[in-house]
Design a protein around this motif. Structure first.
Motif, PDB file in Angstrom:
ATOM      1  N   ARG A  71       0.611  -0.999  -0.123  1.00  0.00           N
ATOM      2  CA  ARG A  71      -0.072  -0.014   0.101  1.00  0.00           C
ATOM      3  C   ARG A  71       0.703   1.249  -0.206  1.00  0.00           C
ATOM      4  NH1 ARG A  71      -3.669  -0.262   5.427  1.00  0.00           N
ATOM      5  NH2 ARG A  71      -3.925   1.947   4.987  1.00  0.00           N
ATOM      6  N   ASP A  72       0.291   2.209  -0.702  1.00  0.00           N
ATOM      7  CA  ASP A  72       0.783   3.390  -0.595  1.00  0.00           C
ATOM      8  C   ASP A  72      -0.140   4.698   0.048  1.00  0.00           C
ATOM      9  OD1 ASP A  72       2.014   6.122  -1.200  1.00  0.00           O
ATOM     10  OD2 ASP A  72       2.696   5.518  -3.032  1.00  0.00           O
ATOM     11  N   ASP A  73       0.197   5.033   1.401  1.00  0.00           N
ATOM     12  CA  ASP A  73      -0.821   5.699   2.094  1.00  0.00           C
ATOM     13  C   ASP A  73      -0.795   7.204   1.554  1.00  0.00           C
ATOM     14  OD1 ASP A  73       0.028   4.024   5.246  1.00  0.00           O
ATOM     15  OD2 ASP A  73      -1.739   3.620   3.568  1.00  0.00           O
ATOM     16  N   ALA A  74       0.210   7.542   0.718  1.00  0.00           N
ATOM     17  CA  ALA A  74       0.474   8.968   0.378  1.00  0.00           C
ATOM     18  C   ALA A  74      -0.908   8.987  -0.760  1.00  0.00           C
ATOM     19  CB  ALA A  74       1.670   9.380   0.119  1.00  0.00           C
ATOM     20  N   LYS A  75      -0.697   7.940  -1.610  1.00  0.00           N
ATOM     21  CA  LYS A  75      -1.985   7.848  -2.471  1.00  0.00           C
ATOM     22  C   LYS A  75      -3.091   6.975  -2.271  1.00  0.00           C
ATOM     23  CE  LYS A  75       2.134   7.788  -5.884  1.00  0.00           C
ATOM     24  NZ  LYS A  75       2.726   7.051  -7.163  1.00  0.00           N
ATOM     25  N   ASN A  76      -3.314   6.720  -0.846  1.00  0.00           N
ATOM     26  CA  ASN A  76      -4.504   6.040  -0.729  1.00  0.00           C
ATOM     27  C   ASN A  76      -4.820   4.965  -1.642  1.00  0.00           C
ATOM     28  OD1 ASN A  76      -5.183   7.733   1.479  1.00  0.00           O
ATOM     29  ND2 ASN A  76      -6.481   8.991   0.230  1.00  0.00           N
TER      30      ASN A  76
END
Length: 119
Positions: A71-76
């Motif tokens: 997952r990439d939380d900056a990009k949701n």
């Protein structure tokens, strides 16, 4: 309104690879677990992989060692890297996320993306 949109499905030969992506959009205050599920024709929807907000992952036995969730939380956004695909992996793949929006916490689903593995 929160929406999850998947991409990356398609047709691939056995042994090949695909990478699925699922982005969450809308007014989002936080995301907890994100996951991938799949449903083959005539079968119930099943969990493929899940990743928590702290990065802990869990996989279905049938995909362990072949699939990787991230997952990439900056990009949701949540990803599913699928290697060593088998015909039995053919299904519609859905992403799922626990999202905090203006209405509080809720569970959201994407519309699904078709993965077809030919033998």
């Amino acid at each position: 309104q929160v929406q999850l949109v998947e991409s990356g499905g398609g047709l691939v030969q056995a042994g090949g690879s695909l990478r699925l992506s699922c982005g969450a959009s809308g007014i989002i205050f936080g995301i907890r677990a994100m996951g991938w599920y799949r449903q083959a024709p005539g079968k119930q929807r099943e969990l493929v992989a899940i990743i928590t907000s702290t990065g802990t992952t869990n996989y279905a036995h049938s995909v362990k060692g072949r699939f990787t969730i991230s997952r990439d939380d900056a990009k949701n956004t949540v990803y599913l890297q699928m290697n060593g695909l088998k015909p039995e992996d053919t299904a519609i793949y859905y992403c799922n996320a626990d999202v905090q929006s203006r209405r509080g916490w809720g569970t959201f689903w994407g519309q699904g993306t078709q993965v077809t593995v030919s033998s």
